[in-house]
Design an enzyme around this catalytic site. Structure first.
Site, PDB file in Angstrom:
ATOM      1  N   TYR A  76       0.883  -1.154   0.000  1.00 32.12           N
ATOM      2  CA  TYR A  76       0.000   0.000   0.000  1.00 32.12           C
ATOM      3  C   TYR A  76       0.925   1.209   0.000  1.00 32.12           C
ATOM      4  CZ  TYR A  76      -3.571  -3.251   1.814  1.00 32.12           C
ATOM      5  OH  TYR A  76      -4.431  -4.300   2.004  1.00 32.12           O
ATOM      6  N   CYS A 103       1.540   2.898   3.443  1.00 31.59           N
ATOM      7  CA  CYS A 103       1.907   2.039   4.571  1.00 31.59           C
ATOM      8  C   CYS A 103       3.324   2.365   5.038  1.00 31.59           C
ATOM      9  CB  CYS A 103       1.813   0.588   4.131  1.00 31.59           C
ATOM     10  SG  CYS A 103       2.627  -0.576   5.219  1.00 31.59           S
ATOM     11  N   PHE A 158       5.407   0.655   6.874  1.00 35.59           N
ATOM     12  CA  PHE A 158       6.319  -0.467   6.787  1.00 35.59           C
ATOM     13  C   PHE A 158       6.685  -0.790   5.341  1.00 35.59           C
ATOM     14  CE2 PHE A 158       4.033  -1.103  10.852  1.00 35.59           C
ATOM     15  CZ  PHE A 158       5.122  -0.904  11.692  1.00 35.59           C
ATOM     16  N   CYS A 159       5.757  -0.573   4.421  1.00 34.41           N
ATOM     17  CA  CYS A 159       6.080  -0.691   3.000  1.00 34.41           C
ATOM     18  C   CYS A 159       7.105   0.365   2.605  1.00 34.41           C
ATOM     19  CB  CYS A 159       4.826  -0.546   2.149  1.00 34.41           C
ATOM     20  SG  CYS A 159       3.572  -1.815   2.438  1.00 34.41           S
TER      21      CYS A 159
END
Length: 320
Positions: A98, A101, A103-104
């Site tokens: 995403y 996001c 963490f992405c």
């Protein structure tokens, strides 16, 4: 962004869009789940608390595992001095993600810095059809040739070891301490800030829905319904994480990070280490939101952030 009677506007919007979610073929809970990036996974706590996640049907954090700049394919495939191409040169790297996001974004910051060319597959948070091939139903997922990697920190550790196989220890104690701080403190400060006021909640969801893989109807419902829901959820997150003043907590985290540098250009010294990349990646989605702008204006983090932008350079992302 003009406020239209703040709370009353968001409240009416969330209530009024209940019927629209049925038209869009999704329940309000599912749309809130989608819009709040609840399936953005890490081995440590997410942006959102466990209690709020249960209430809104959000995914639980996984304990098992787990702004794009477009440029030419030719430029993307030029290996940078940060990475030894003869030791690690995968043929195909695909990040299932995403866009907003945190963490992405950690994984993307690492790939960008190491100049590892990668494709992005934006996952539709409603159908998740892009990751139906995987038993793991959260993001980020990184597919390196035929190998699946999950969990942002684990992905980065594995890639680091592939790049430098002679290094058995992925990070030193200082680096490890601050990577843990990112996942267990810094991310918890973000939600109460980006959803601090009705207008900031709308600004945040405008970014989330405009960068995510939503249909037009999903985007409309997620933007207003999600903004309304997360405005109220953020108040509970403040209490859960003992945050009395959201901005003060964000500024405090920024100053804590600058103090950790101890006068160095980066925590890694003259070049960024994995902790630098983690902080940069998590902060990158909010940098141009109101909270991120005010953080840079009111703390000392701006110079480090600018150095990180230069060090990371252009995205290694390529067109699929």
């Amino acid at each position: 962004m003009r406020r239209i009677n703040g709370l009353a506007f968001l409240g009416r919007t969330a209530a009024g869009l209940g019927g629209a979610t049925r038209v869009a073929g999704a329940t309000p809970q599912r749309l809130v789940q989608a819009a709040t990036i609840s399936s953005c996974s890490n081995s440590n706590p997410l942006w959102f608390s466990q209690s709020s996640g249960d209430r809104f049907g959000l995914s639980k954090p996984s304990t098992a595992a787990g702004g794009a700049i477009w440029f030419s394919t030719t430029a993307a495939q030029e290996m940078h001095s940060h990475v030894s191409g003869d030791k690690f040169a995968p043929n195909d790297v695909v990040l299932y993600q995403y866009e907003a996001c945190p963490f992405c974004n950690k994984v993307r910051a690492f790939l960008d810095y190491k100049k590892i060319p990668y494709k992005v597959m934006e996952v539709n948070p409603m159908s998740k059809k892009e990751i139906k091939w995987s038993d793991y139903k959260k993001v980020p997922i990184l597919k390196v040739d035929d190998e699946q990697m999950v969990d942002s920190s684990d992905i980065i550790d594995k890639l680091s070891q592939r790049i430098n196989p002679e290094n058995n220890v992925v990070d030193n104690e200082e680096e490890k301490k601050w990577r843990h701080w990112v996942d267990n403190h810094l991310v918890h400060v973000l939600s109460p800030n980006i959803y601090r006021t009705p207008s900031e909640a709308l600004e945040s969801f405008d970014y989330i829905t405009s960068h995510g893989n939503f249909s037009l109807s999903e985007r409309l419902v997620a933007k207003y319904g999600g903004a309304a829901a997360m405005y109220f959820v953020s108040k509970k997150l403040k209490k859960r994480h003992n945050i009395t003043d959201a901005r003060a907590a964000l500024y405090g985290a920024a100053e804590t990070w600058v103090d950790a540098l101890k006068g160095r250009q980066f925590l890694g010294g003259s070049t960024p280490n994995l902790a630098d990349l983690a902080v940069f990646g998590v902060l990158r989605p909010i940098r141009h939101l109101k909270s991120g702008k005010e953080m840079v204006e009111n703390t000392r983090i701006g110079e480090w952030y600018s150095r990180m932008e230069s060090a990371v350079g252009e995205s290694a992302r390529i067109n699929a």
